[in-house]
Design an enzyme around this catalytic site. Sequence first.
Site, PDB file in Angstrom:
ATOM      1  N   ASP A 120      35.883 -23.509  23.957  1.00 24.02           N
ATOM      2  CA  ASP A 120      34.946 -24.252  23.119  1.00 24.02           C
ATOM      3  C   ASP A 120      35.478 -25.682  23.055  1.00 24.02           C
ATOM      4  O   ASP A 120      36.422 -25.975  22.324  1.00 24.02           O
ATOM      5  CB  ASP A 120      34.910 -23.589  21.743  1.00 24.02           C
ATOM      6  CG  ASP A 120      34.180 -24.429  20.697  1.00 24.02           C
ATOM      7  OD1 ASP A 120      33.737 -25.549  21.029  1.00 24.02           O
ATOM      8  OD2 ASP A 120      34.064 -23.955  19.556  1.00 24.02           O
TER       9      ASP A 120
ATOM     10  N   GLN B 107      35.305 -30.161  20.247  1.00 19.78           N
ATOM     11  CA  GLN B 107      36.148 -31.198  19.640  1.00 19.78           C
ATOM     12  C   GLN B 107      37.001 -31.943  20.657  1.00 19.78           C
ATOM     13  O   GLN B 107      37.405 -33.076  20.424  1.00 19.78           O
ATOM     14  CB  GLN B 107      37.061 -30.576  18.565  1.00 19.78           C
ATOM     15  CG  GLN B 107      36.308 -30.112  17.339  1.00 19.78           C
ATOM     16  CD  GLN B 107      35.570 -31.234  16.627  1.00 19.78           C
ATOM     17  OE1 GLN B 107      35.971 -32.387  16.657  1.00 19.78           O
ATOM     18  NE2 GLN B 107      34.457 -30.885  15.990  1.00 19.78           N
TER      19      GLN B 107
ATOM     20  N   LYS C 235      28.541 -34.890  19.258  1.00 12.77           N
ATOM     21  CA  LYS C 235      29.923 -35.231  18.909  1.00 12.77           C
ATOM     22  C   LYS C 235      30.520 -36.217  19.906  1.00 12.77           C
ATOM     23  O   LYS C 235      31.657 -36.656  19.741  1.00 12.77           O
ATOM     24  CB  LYS C 235      30.771 -33.954  18.860  1.00 12.77           C
ATOM     25  CG  LYS C 235      30.338 -32.992  17.767  1.00 12.77           C
ATOM     26  CD  LYS C 235      31.269 -31.805  17.684  1.00 12.77           C
ATOM     27  CE  LYS C 235      30.648 -30.628  16.959  1.00 12.77           C
ATOM     28  NZ  LYS C 235      30.532 -30.803  15.505  1.00 12.77           N
TER      29      LYS C 235
ATOM     30  N   HIS D  36      35.751 -22.060  15.048  1.00 13.04           N
ATOM     31  CA  HIS D  36      34.528 -22.481  14.363  1.00 13.04           C
ATOM     32  C   HIS D  36      33.589 -21.267  14.321  1.00 13.04           C
ATOM     33  O   HIS D  36      33.598 -20.447  15.240  1.00 13.04           O
ATOM     34  CB  HIS D  36      33.908 -23.617  15.188  1.00 13.04           C
ATOM     35  CG  HIS D  36      32.719 -24.279  14.570  1.00 13.04           C
ATOM     36  ND1 HIS D  36      31.452 -23.749  14.624  1.00 13.04           N
ATOM     37  CD2 HIS D  36      32.600 -25.453  13.896  1.00 13.04           C
ATOM     38  CE1 HIS D  36      30.612 -24.562  14.012  1.00 13.04           C
ATOM     39  NE2 HIS D  36      31.275 -25.602  13.567  1.00 13.04           N
TER      40      HIS D  36
ATOM     41  N   CYS E 249      32.827 -24.970   8.661  1.00 14.67           N
ATOM     42  CA  CYS E 249      32.432 -23.823   9.489  1.00 14.67           C
ATOM     43  C   CYS E 249      33.643 -23.103  10.063  1.00 14.67           C
ATOM     44  O   CYS E 249      33.621 -22.631  11.206  1.00 14.67           O
ATOM     45  CB  CYS E 249      31.501 -24.258  10.620  1.00 14.67           C
ATOM     46  SG  CYS E 249      29.921 -24.837  10.041  1.00 14.67           S
TER      47      CYS E 249
END
Lengths: 141, 141, 407, 407
Positions: C199, C202, C225, C122, C365
């Site tokens: 990261d 998600q 999220k 991302h 993104c």
Amino acid sequence: MSDDLYQQAITTLAKAATGAGKLEHPDACETVDNPLCGDRVTMDVELTDNRIARLAHDVRGCLLCRAAASAIGSRAPGRTAGEIVQVRAGLQAMLKLCTVDPIDGWPELTAFQPVAAHKSRHDCVLLPFEALIRALDRAAY
Amino acid sequence: MSDDLYQQAITTLAKAATGAGKLEHPDACETVDNPLCGDRVTMDVELTDNRIARLAHDVRGCLLCRAAASAIGSRAPGRTAGEIVQVRAGLQAMLKLCTVDPIDGWPELTAFQPVAAHKSRHDCVLLPFEALIRALDRAAY
Amino acid sequence: MARFDPAAIRAQFPILATGPDGKRVHYLDNAASAQMPQAVLDAVIRFETTQRANVHRGVHRLAEAATNAYDGARAAVARYLGVTPDGIVFTSGTTAAINTVAHALGETLSAGDEIVISELEHHGNIVPWQMLAQRRGLVLRALPVTAEGTIDLTALDRVVTKKCRLIALAHASNVTGAVLDPAPVAAAARAMGARVLLDGAQRIPHGPLDLLALGCDFYAFSGHKMFAPHGIGVLWGRPDLLAALPPFLGGGGMIEQVTLERTTYATPPRRFEAGTPPIGAAIGLAAAVDWIAGLDWQAATEHEKRLTGRILDGLSAITGAHVIGPTGLQGRLGVVSVVLDGAHPHDVSQILDTHNVACRGGHHCAQPLHARFGVNGSTRASLAPYNGDDDVDAFLAGLADAAARLR
Amino acid sequence: MARFDPAAIRAQFPILATGPDGKRVHYLDNAASAQMPQAVLDAVIRFETTQRANVHRGVHRLAEAATNAYDGARAAVARYLGVTPDGIVFTSGTTAAINTVAHALGETLSAGDEIVISELEHHGNIVPWQMLAQRRGLVLRALPVTAEGTIDLTALDRVVTKKCRLIALAHASNVTGAVLDPAPVAAAARAMGARVLLDGAQRIPHGPLDLLALGCDFYAFSGHKMFAPHGIGVLWGRPDLLAALPPFLGGGGMIEQVTLERTTYATPPRRFEAGTPPIGAAIGLAAAVDWIAGLDWQAATEHEKRLTGRILDGLSAITGAHVIGPTGLQGRLGVVSVVLDGAHPHDVSQILDTHNVACRGGHHCAQPLHARFGVNGSTRASLAPYNGDDDVDAFLAGLADAAARLR
Ligand SMILES: Cc1ncc(COP(=O)(O)O)c(C=O)c1O
Ligand SMILES: Cc1ncc(COP(=O)(O)O)c(C=O)c1O
């Protein structure tokens, strides 16, 4: 209704892709991006006596963007920069102020009226006009 | 009741300020800050046979902090580092777990029980113990 | 246990209710922002109406209540992740968390040092490292992506050199849904003395994880999220590492002592939380974590997997539809991105909207990843436990309609 | 107009309601965080339950509604300040706003350049400049503070030199309540080609201001002090200046085009808004701005001034109580900080709490200012339009009690 966005008129206009391509010796060539979606329009123009003699556009964009470019391809030749700026102003009013007046000499633009309800798509329609006007500005020097 | 925080016992203890001052030749001197309020305790200690022979504290802090330092001033001399660590553990339990057992040999610490209800003030009471234990650690080398 | 019932979960989300027209939104844009259950909203309302105050520097009862709630939120998040609260830094989101590492760790790096990312990251895990590389003369290298849309770990040997100081990778891709196996990454990093940042934006909405078992040094994610408010996120860092890093943003709350000449800094996590934090949002995040922890994730994961299979099967029946990412159900989450030949993703998602389906179209993104697959964008459906077969079917029907109308 | 009625305003704040015990909190900690009216809470709830989605990159109806609401929030804030929306950067608060300038403008400065602050600044307007000075070899200079607790503008001549690139000052002090006259500051800056940043965190909750008339280049403030959620703030910058500055945080939303090699950046304000913004909080801020705009500020200002006078008068009757700041009503806001001889501010505010008075005690993130007055902290009462005479009287009674008990 959002559905109206993809009425036959728009689809036909986009698929006609009038004026798509490149010019060999343009007086000016301008590329404009929509950073929100990554779309890109390149516009080549040739002027004669301050009027658009020929133009060609290369669109990497959505159906609305391609349809607007196609309308330009069929209607812009023969016009002055001032006239194009006026057409854009009319189109902007249609989108932002929801005006319903047809735009003189550009009847197909009426098909964009339903886009007014979708703010995120306004720039898709306006991007080819932006590119053309920048190219005309550049060619004027 | 928060009011209990400032009962006579605490005020008297703070005003007595037992042990306030500086030592001329401490075995160790440690300063501890409470960054949340800018309070600061400096603790000087002298050891004899691993027991606290003398101590002195310099407190820039609130009434609770001064009261705790004063209790140390009167009760800590003669104790070992291990004993002080135990007293602090008892005090921590009183504050964090709301225990009500008196702490052996340190009856005045019972006055801090109402502080348990005010988490933001726990460190005020514990700061002088923290400084003392750090000074004892340092002196042990 | 009975069959997993997404409708029972959905009933907790006001925005997903059926409207007076008998319709409801088929919300498949969870990878952008998931929806918020009433329990989270209630926690935020409770804070604003019964505990609201600034934290950490007040002793009156509201300040004490706010501070307890804020510290409690940190403890709740730590508990959920199986870590200690001193490693939990509240930020405004994943992007702020990654930028914090890029600046704080960045201060300790020198010209020629290397940072390794991947081609599927991302922008939030690309741009901070590009900017750092430029500021300090570092070299940014990228692991390639396989045709299946996963990070090509066979390239670790080649890309991770002795000069590598940090490997920063998506734990799960927001486009392909591919989940990273962090073990070889951690091993490669350890061999070179580099740190690992994952990261987790998600991965985190899809159920509990054993953070310490991942072998990473930093983990970043966003509240919005995972059913919490926007404007809150977490940077987890190994406490010993955080303690060794200089601060990033300066201001109140992160200091020990300030004079006009010199400032000393608080210990982590406060060192990295300059200024008044997003208190209500942090409390909302804690409520979201509690809400997530209350789900049966074995069943929810099975459910999401079954729906993912339903999407993939359905797509194979739509001519001209291509999935960017794993075509199977292994090593992936319920995030499926589709390219429809000849159709622009914005047109596709606009037509999906007329079917009451909320999907995201565009580059998500992740421009380099789309460039890798020779496209500018895709249309993405992403799942949450409240999604059901009807959501998937509406998506597939809308996509078939879009395919018919746009070609 | 009828006499200003704080009770009518108070009725809009659930947290300020009278409890079942017939008591209510006398909330005088507004300078730390003001309370939230129902209208703001409702706007946040409306977003979370009817419009929630990520912004800017989606075309489905929720994304469009969220984007319109977020863009609308920017427009509302701009309108309130009398500026154009392209100068309004949403941040997580004042601290983040000031750090943004310290990094973005900081990138354009070189060793030997000077930054001027003052001795009364909040740590949020000290530490970012210290860190910048250290990073880039700049010189940090400070305007002194008068015995009345105002920035000594007669020192401008001496402190602001040709090397000065930025003057960063509090528009109003969070300790003394003193309001800066920005005109001589702007003139001094202009004479040297320097920029002016005003830290408006304390000024902004006290009614409308004509931002462009201040003559500053940057203006920073926080939502939570103006009745909005925590975690949102604003950096206003002159659009031409913002357009000339490099970005600060990197990530999604602030880019134009990303490849692994190179990134180009969006125009402001988006250039300075990396990652998903605090959408609900921004919408709450817009509702707060509308709520503020709906008050009669001529009356509210008079009211706050009258209450400030009542505090100052009452304090003069308490032996050992000293005000840090102006002792009159001119050039000040309703923020009054008191030192009680021999009493620690935490003990004072704890005793005030037993009187149901919420006050802040401590250094208020302004250690250098307190050092200037030879104390470590003070006890601060700060006003909002919902405060009444009863709040002030409870404060004075509590303070007298504290004075009696702590001495
Ligand atoms: C004058 C001043 N500047 C800056 C700040 C920092 O604001 P925030 O903590 O909301 O970032 C505050 C409030 O704490 C303040 O009063
Ligand atoms: C994988 C990944 N990383 C980073 C981000 C950035 O998160 P945020 O925008 O909340 O900062 C996102 C989401 O947008 C994401 O999906």
